[in-house]
Design an enzyme around this catalytic site. Structure first.
Site, PDB file in Angstrom:
ATOM      1  N   ASP A 114       0.857  -1.187   0.000  1.00  0.00           N
ATOM      2  CA  ASP A 114       0.000   0.000   0.000  1.00  0.00           C
ATOM      3  C   ASP A 114       0.893   1.237   0.000  1.00  0.00           C
ATOM      4  O   ASP A 114       2.125   1.122   0.018  1.00  0.00           O
ATOM      5  CB  ASP A 114      -0.987  -0.044   1.165  1.00  0.00           C
ATOM      6  N   ASP A 287      -8.283  -7.374   0.757  1.00  0.00           N
ATOM      7  CA  ASP A 287      -7.306  -7.604   1.820  1.00  0.00           C
ATOM      8  C   ASP A 287      -7.963  -7.247   3.140  1.00  0.00           C
ATOM      9  O   ASP A 287      -8.875  -6.415   3.177  1.00  0.00           O
ATOM     10  CB  ASP A 287      -6.072  -6.703   1.645  1.00  0.00           C
ATOM     11  N   CYS A 325     -13.404 -28.928   7.031  1.00  0.00           N
ATOM     12  CA  CYS A 325     -12.211 -28.185   6.620  1.00  0.00           C
ATOM     13  C   CYS A 325     -11.016 -29.141   6.506  1.00  0.00           C
ATOM     14  O   CYS A 325     -10.840 -30.033   7.341  1.00  0.00           O
ATOM     15  CB  CYS A 325     -11.919 -27.095   7.643  1.00  0.00           C
ATOM     16  N   CYS A 327      -7.824 -28.081   6.507  1.00  0.00           N
ATOM     17  CA  CYS A 327      -6.584 -27.413   6.901  1.00  0.00           C
ATOM     18  C   CYS A 327      -5.835 -28.265   7.936  1.00  0.00           C
ATOM     19  O   CYS A 327      -6.393 -29.173   8.548  1.00  0.00           O
ATOM     20  CB  CYS A 327      -6.865 -26.014   7.453  1.00  0.00           C
ATOM     21  N   CYS A 330      -7.457 -28.433  11.462  1.00  0.00           N
ATOM     22  CA  CYS A 330      -8.630 -29.301  11.583  1.00  0.00           C
ATOM     23  C   CYS A 330      -8.261 -30.778  11.426  1.00  0.00           C
ATOM     24  O   CYS A 330      -8.948 -31.643  11.959  1.00  0.00           O
ATOM     25  CB  CYS A 330      -9.689 -28.899  10.563  1.00  0.00           C
ATOM     26  N   HIS A 356      -6.396 -21.988  10.246  1.00  0.00           N
ATOM     27  CA  HIS A 356      -7.743 -22.405   9.856  1.00  0.00           C
ATOM     28  C   HIS A 356      -8.500 -21.255   9.171  1.00  0.00           C
ATOM     29  O   HIS A 356      -9.113 -21.435   8.115  1.00  0.00           O
ATOM     30  CB  HIS A 356      -8.532 -22.903  11.075  1.00  0.00           C
TER      31      HIS A 356
HETATM   32 ZN   LIG Z   1      -9.592 -25.831   9.381  1.00  0.00          ZN
END
Ligand SMILES: [Zn+2]
Length: 698
Positions: A114, A287, A325, A327, A330, A356
């Site tokens: 930025d 963002d 999920c 990820c 998880c 996550h």
């Molecule tokens: Zn997750």
């Protein structure tokens, strides 16, 4: 008459004439049907980017609580860094030494920097602003700095980002018009200076659309910046004070005026629902610090809605944060463990929840891209917009008692909506639409309908006119417009001889009286209803002024059932719910029937909408369409005249839409109503192109 069009003045403001290739080599992969959502691909100095995309914020050259490896694992592709913070610490010499931020922080993907503008303008006291730039003192060592368009670009060159942003003057979205305009003009001058400072560098540069909450400023800013050789355009100054609906409206307005062949970035937004709504309105890039910031506070975004893992209901839960999920968090940890880490303020809790949340954000963007590519975005959008605002339904929190007593007053599908500016309106609960959502309703009623129609002077009898003046009030609502007309009549009655006034008949159309009943039972919120008329109307379906010169009658039911039988109007105040909520009242077919009824008295129709779709519907019906006055943040509204001479005879000489509008319409995304066949589109196009309004004025 010859079939050829007059020479068109091609407005210089458009998009399609810019060179197709920019530094980013932007390709539009697919535009969704029934939505402005789009999927695109562009190339940066550090690789390809596929949109829609979410960019995690690495303020100090790090996304808080994450390593570059954990970020990559969540699907992060582009990082955003803050020039302001990096300028103060570690400073440009470090980046020069390392040849840029990529090597410094060991990140090989694209980086967007930025300009520092947003941070500077969030410092209320320690800065001084002028044409040159912003002078401020470092919070690190107290030294004085000048952040100018040139010095910001110089720093961003040292950072070596793939995408640089221009320095802009960021201003509160609720700033008054003159301030907002001055900030916007300065932003435009700085935009040109930034482009010059960028020079031959291969780093891409984005312009920033400003204009606070003012629609015509936003539109102008988008059009002016579209003319400059930027590689992408951003919308700045949102998510700082306006409501969600205002933000969505402004976003939609701006993207309508941005080039199709450049990326569009909505700065500082947002929450999952805000990004979904943003993509639907044509945004490609976002963002926000939310995924890591809320992780620190124990909040997880899941397929079941937002969960607060501090809550003791999770103390013994063996299930993962989100069973759907994939990820790392998880796959490996339970809710109970995350709950424990968060309760103990352990850094690992923040790190794991950050992973996550980041994975959730990137998955949302990928799903949006996939559904756009499959051309299934609209149904995904409808389903997802409900899912994303769910809260912890499996383990609902008990509401504290005071929330109940603070519930707004309701009747049927309506509730009283109190605006932060101190006025009250009525909101339809099912659609969420607020009647007169952006202005004090009395002000809007007076400005759009009473003053603009010159009602007071029309009430005066002229030599030849003795017949009654008839006003259709379509969409009675809480009777703001009709009460403004009654108050106008009563002012005239107080000032003039009775014999000097024309009789007035107000005909209100409404299918649901709940908004009026609700407002009338809360006179403290709705002072315009402190009058005998509304109660009488609700009791008897009509009310007459003591002088017998004014009659107000109610036609209850669907407006469409009355068009051919209601008294022929002189003026129409057209104020139903918007086409999003009540599309049936905004079609060419309805307007054709209104026009036929209006012709004997050459009626004029006033409405708050200035949307292209609505104006097109008026034109295809045969109305002559002019720009009405603006109101609050609306830069204009619409007047439709039943006859060609209407606009010329009008005391305020409103401007008929001309060639400039026609040129814009030809390039508009909303050129045709949804669902037309190709034949119908051709017929429709011919109706507009051959409308006499576009041939009559010079
Ligand atoms: Zn997750």
């Amino acid at each position: 008459m010859a079939n050829s069009l007059p020479d068109l003045e091609i407005s210089p403001v458009r998009k399609d004439c810019r060179p197709l290739k920019t530094r980013l080599n932007f390709t539009l992969d697919k535009a969704a049907t029934g939505s402005k959502a789009r999927a695109a691909t562009f190339q940066t100095l550090h690789g390809e980017v596929k949109t829609p995309i979410f960019m995690p914020v690495a303020t100090q050259g790090t996304v808080k609580g994450q390593t570059v490896d954990s970020l990559r694992m969540t699907g992060t592709r582009v990082l955003l860094v803050n020039t302001y913070h990096l300028l103060l610490r570690p400073g440009p010499q470090v980046f020069k030494k390392f040849g840029g931020i990529h090597r410094f922080m060991n990140w090989t993907g694209p980086v967007l920097s930025d300009s520092g503008g947003f941070q500077i303008f969030s410092l209320p006291h320690s800065r001084e602003m002028n044409e040159e730039g912003a002078h401020f003192q470092s919070y690190v060592d107290g030294k004085s700095y000048l952040l100018s368009p040139e010095s910001s670009i110089e720093m961003q060159k040292a950072i070596g980002s793939d995408i640089m942003m221009v320095l802009d003057q960021c201003i509160d979205s609720t700033a008054p018009y003159p301030l907002a305009q001055a900030a916007m003009d300065l932003t435009h001058r700085w935009a040109e200076r930034s482009l010059r400072a960028r020079g031959e560098s291969l780093q891409a540069l984005f312009g920033i659309v400003q204009g606070a909450g003012h629609r015509n400023l936003r539109k102008n800013s988008a059009m002016i910046l579209s003319e400059l050789p930027f590689d992408g355009l951003a919308i700045g100054g949102l998510a700082v004070g306006e409501t969600h609906h205002e933000r969505y409206d402004l976003t939609e307005l701006v993207t309508e005026h941005l080039p199709k062949n450049l990326p569009r970035y909505l700065m500082g937004v947002g929450t999952p629902i805000d990004m979904l709504e943003g993509v639907h309105r044509g945004i490609d890039m976002f963002d926000c610090i939310i995924p890591s910031q809320l992780a620190q506070r124990g909040v997880a975004f899941t397929s079941q809605g937002k969960l607060q893992l501090r809550r003791s209901v999770y103390k013994l839960r063996e299930t993962p944060v989100d069973a759907q999920c994939d990820c790392q968090t998880c796959q490996q940890y339970s809710r109970a463990y995350i709950h424990h880490l968060i309760k103990s303020d352990e850094f690992l809790g923040w790190h794991l929840l950050g992973i996550h949340n980041m994975a959730f954000y990137h998955r949302l963007m990928r799903e949006m891209r996939d559904t756009i590519l499959r051309d299934d975005f609209l149904s995904y959008f409808e389903k997802k917009r409900r899912d994303l605002v769910r809260t912890d339904e499996e383990n609902p929190a008990r509401l504290p008692k005071k929330v109940k007593t603070a519930q707004p007053a309701r009747l049927g599908d309506y509730e009283i909506h109190n605006s932060p500016q101190g006025f009250s309106s009525i909101r339809q609960i099912s659609s969420g639409e607020v009647m007169h959502s952006v202005n004090a309703p009395n002000d809007e009623a007076n400005r759009l309908y009473i003053e603009q129609s010159c009602l007071a002077s029309r009430l005066l009898k002229r030599d030849t006119t003795v017949d009654e003046l008839v006003i259709w009030d379509v969409g009675l609502g809480a009777a703001f417009n009709v009460m403004a007309a009654i108050h106008c009549f009563e002012r005239c009655y107080g000032e003039k001889e009775e014999s000097a006034l024309r009789p007035l008949r107000l005909v209100s159309f409404e299918c649901d009286l709940d908004p009026l009943i609700l407002a009338a039972t809360h006179p403290a919120c709705f002072p315009h209803l402190r009058h005998g008329a509304p109660r009488k109307l609700l009791e008897n379906g009509k009310w007459q002024h003591d002088s017998s010169l004014l009659l107000w009658e109610l036609l209850k039911g669907d407006f469409r059932d009355y068009i051919e039988s209601a008294t022929i109007p002189d003026l129409i105040f057209y104020d139903p719910f918007s086409s999003k909520t009540d599309s049936a009242l905004w079609t060419g077919e309805i307007f054709t029937r209104i026009l036929e009824r209006s012709l004997p008295k050459s009626a004029e129709l006033y409405t708050y909408s200035a949307s292209t779709a609505v104006r097109v519907a008026f034109l295809t019906a045969g109305f002559f369409v002019a720009e009405g006055v603006g109101s609050g943040p609306k830069s204009d509204t619409t007047i439709a005249f039943a006859r060609a001479r209407g606009a010329g005879d009008h005391p305020l000489s409103p401007r008929l839409l001309g060639q400039e509008w026609l040129t814009r319409w030809r390039r508009s995304d909303a050129k045709f109503p949804a669902g037309l066949s190709n034949d119908e589109k051709r017929r429709f196009e011919k109706l507009i192109e051959s409308h006499p309004q576009f041939f009559s004025d010079s």
